[in-house]
Design a protein around this motif. Structure first.
Motif: not given
Length: 180
Positions: A83-89, A111-115, A120-125
């Motif tokens: 996804t766009a968010f995953q690619r950003q991470v 990434l400008g999304k502190p919460t 981020v952990g899910m995208a990382n996994s």
């Protein structure tokens, strides 16, 4: 869809390197082949793999990394999908220098999304290009060594290989005991 695949032996187990012919789309441990195939099927649907040697020079560059040339991976073109968010991470992960770590929260803030540290952990996994997209450089709160799709021992080895003092990192459960 035809994907090119090579297998190399490393100190932490044999690794599959998969290319679409233009960039790497997967890099995973042989003992996690089912996970890799699931991610590739989600992305491509039907595909078949064709054995090859050193696709795009990536196998040679990965071997150079294991010999201590940590920047050898920096120029490898990757196309992890997602996804766009995953690619950003995943893009942000590639900016973490070898020998350093960052927390999920700090990466979310970057990434400008502190919460969004859990996202981020899910995208990382779900990172399909392990090591080259260095998800192993992300640690939990209070320097806790948490989560790695290839197993915590491999994560610990990779960090130690890059010069991180892993003795300063505990596992999440060890850190929770300290907090409690």
């Amino acid at each position: 869809m035809e994907l090119l695949i090579d297998t190399i032996a490393t100190e932490i187990g044999s690794i599959f390197i998969v290319s679409d012919g233009e960039s790497l789309c997967a890099l995973d441990y042989v003992d996690y082949e089912d996970r890799m195939r699931t991610l590739l099927t989600t992305r491509y649907g039907s595909f078949h793999v064709k054995p090859t040697t050193d696709p795009m020079g990536a196998s040679s560059q990965l071997q150079a990394y294991f010999q201590g040339h940590y920047t050898a991976l920096d120029a490898i073109a990757v196309n992890p999908g997602g996804t766009a968010f995953q690619r950003q991470v995943w893009s942000a992960l590639r900016t973490i220098p070898a020998g350093t770590t960052v927390s999920y929260g700090a990466l979310a803030a970057q990434l400008g999304k502190p919460t969004a540290y859990r996202a981020v952990g899910m995208a990382n996994s779900l990172n399909p290009v392990s090591i080259i997209i260095p998800c192993h450089r992300v640690i939990g709160v209070n320097a806790a060594l948490t989560g790695y799709a290839g197993g915590l021992e491999r994560k610990r080895w990779l960090l130690r290989h890059e010069g991180v003092d892993v003795a300063q990192l505990g596992t999440y459960s060890e850190r929770e005991k300290v907090k409690g």
